[in-house]
Design a protein around this motif. Sequence first.
Motif, PDB file in Angstrom:
ATOM      1  N   ARG A 268      55.549 -99.066  36.910  1.00  0.00           N
ATOM      2  CA  ARG A 268      54.216 -98.564  36.556  1.00  0.00           C
ATOM      3  C   ARG A 268      54.280 -97.092  36.139  1.00  0.00           C
ATOM      4  O   ARG A 268      53.518 -96.638  35.280  1.00  0.00           O
ATOM      5  CB  ARG A 268      53.281 -98.741  37.754  1.00  0.00           C
ATOM      6  CG  ARG A 268      51.833 -98.396  37.437  1.00  0.00           C
ATOM      7  CD  ARG A 268      50.923 -98.769  38.591  1.00  0.00           C
ATOM      8  NE  ARG A 268      51.323 -98.111  39.823  1.00  0.00           N
ATOM      9  CZ  ARG A 268      50.775 -98.384  41.015  1.00  0.00           C
ATOM     10  NH1 ARG A 268      49.841 -99.306  41.116  1.00  0.00           N
ATOM     11  NH2 ARG A 268      51.185 -97.743  42.084  1.00  0.00           N
TER      12      ARG A 268
ATOM     13  N   ASN B 130      49.812-105.036  37.491  1.00  0.00           N
ATOM     14  CA  ASN B 130      50.007-103.757  38.173  1.00  0.00           C
ATOM     15  C   ASN B 130      50.709-102.757  37.277  1.00  0.00           C
ATOM     16  O   ASN B 130      50.321-101.585  37.216  1.00  0.00           O
ATOM     17  CB  ASN B 130      50.815-103.971  39.465  1.00  0.00           C
ATOM     18  CG  ASN B 130      49.950-104.124  40.692  1.00  0.00           C
ATOM     19  OD1 ASN B 130      49.383-103.171  41.205  1.00  0.00           O
ATOM     20  ND2 ASN B 130      49.831-105.364  41.144  1.00  0.00           N
ATOM     21  N   ILE B 131      51.752-103.211  36.598  1.00  0.00           N
ATOM     22  CA  ILE B 131      52.508-102.309  35.726  1.00  0.00           C
ATOM     23  C   ILE B 131      51.634-101.805  34.578  1.00  0.00           C
ATOM     24  O   ILE B 131      51.697-100.639  34.188  1.00  0.00           O
ATOM     25  CB  ILE B 131      53.758-103.026  35.171  1.00  0.00           C
ATOM     26  CG1 ILE B 131      54.711-103.408  36.308  1.00  0.00           C
ATOM     27  CG2 ILE B 131      54.488-102.139  34.158  1.00  0.00           C
ATOM     28  CD1 ILE B 131      55.873-104.280  35.879  1.00  0.00           C
TER      29      ILE B 131
ATOM     30  N   SER C  70      48.328-101.534  34.527  1.00  0.00           N
ATOM     31  CA  SER C  70      46.997-101.039  34.907  1.00  0.00           C
ATOM     32  C   SER C  70      46.713 -99.628  34.395  1.00  0.00           C
ATOM     33  O   SER C  70      45.617 -99.345  33.889  1.00  0.00           O
ATOM     34  CB  SER C  70      46.833-101.092  36.431  1.00  0.00           C
ATOM     35  OG  SER C  70      47.842-100.309  37.070  1.00  0.00           O
TER      36      SER C  70
END
Length: 355
Positions: free
Chosen positions: A147, A96-97, A99
């Motif tokens: 993120r 997630n971070i 992406s």
Amino acid sequence: MAKLELQNLTKAYSQKIVPVKDLSLSVEDGEFLTLVGPSGCGKSTILRMIAGLDQPTEGRVLIGGKDVNPLAPGDRNIAMVFQSYALYPHMSVQQNIASGLKLRNLASGDIQKRVQDASRVLGLDPLLDRKPAKLSGGQRQRVALARALVRNPDVFLLDEPLSNLDALLREQVRADLKQIFEDQQSPVVYVTHDQTEAMTLSTKVAVLSDGYLQHLGSPNEIYKTPANRFVASFIGSPQMNLISLERVNNAVLLGDSKVDLPANLPAKSSVIMGIRPEHLRLPREGDHQIVQGNVFLVENLGMSDLISLRVHGDENLTLRALLPSDATWSRENLKLALPPESIHWFDTQTEARLN
């Protein structure tokens, strides 16, 4: 790094629905600006125009001196943190971070370093292999922040990121946010309806009402010298006492008590007097402005008692005061001092500050 400027920004959905009206302000590198105000005041619309999700009807958004109105959101080099976290449920924390960085085709070594740096700052190292479903609300919000941090954006935008957290966790994450963004040099724009968040996080606060900018200044300035009655009533908890009073020569009557007006106050037939509950206190030697009344409500706040006083001489007039919980006082005929330096005066008609 890039300065953010909003020039005469207006957003109109129709003639009757205009959530933002001729707004101009700037956010320098390293500044943390909070947009605060009641629901419907236009703060989220402003954030969406900065992000490029909405186009302004009039005015310009400039980042680093460049007009970004024609640019798509993905071309503005901004990072946005949402209220709802917006994490990919099928990805791990690490994925997630990373992406957003993968979409920008950064080298894998650079991506890994940025993820590691953000994870260390936010204490996410033990969670990198977990999926969002196995995280608490506070942990999910930290992932959303990570993120945003790894992108090294020109501007950070945060849309009520703490509103889904419980009170204790909100306090903890708020402290973390303050530490994290003190080390960032990009402008930060934060949207909230919570004045505590606005006052504790910001270097600069913009108070909004009905689409208009009411006051722009430091948290200390807005608390001590609010520009008008709305700002005075919105900033501060418990809320400031605000009372419309008729002028008698160089004073006003507060029930049976007389309160002197400042010598430099404009000649007005009536004024609004404001004083914060924390500034009303038990009388000391030398106090000459004293109000007296009967206490009809006591709210225990731990270190302080919030008392409601019905003023002698006017049964419809009440004042609220914060007194230390260990202080000794009587509910009958309680006397409170009104320090002149703590009293605010506003125009009855325009509601603008007079002193």
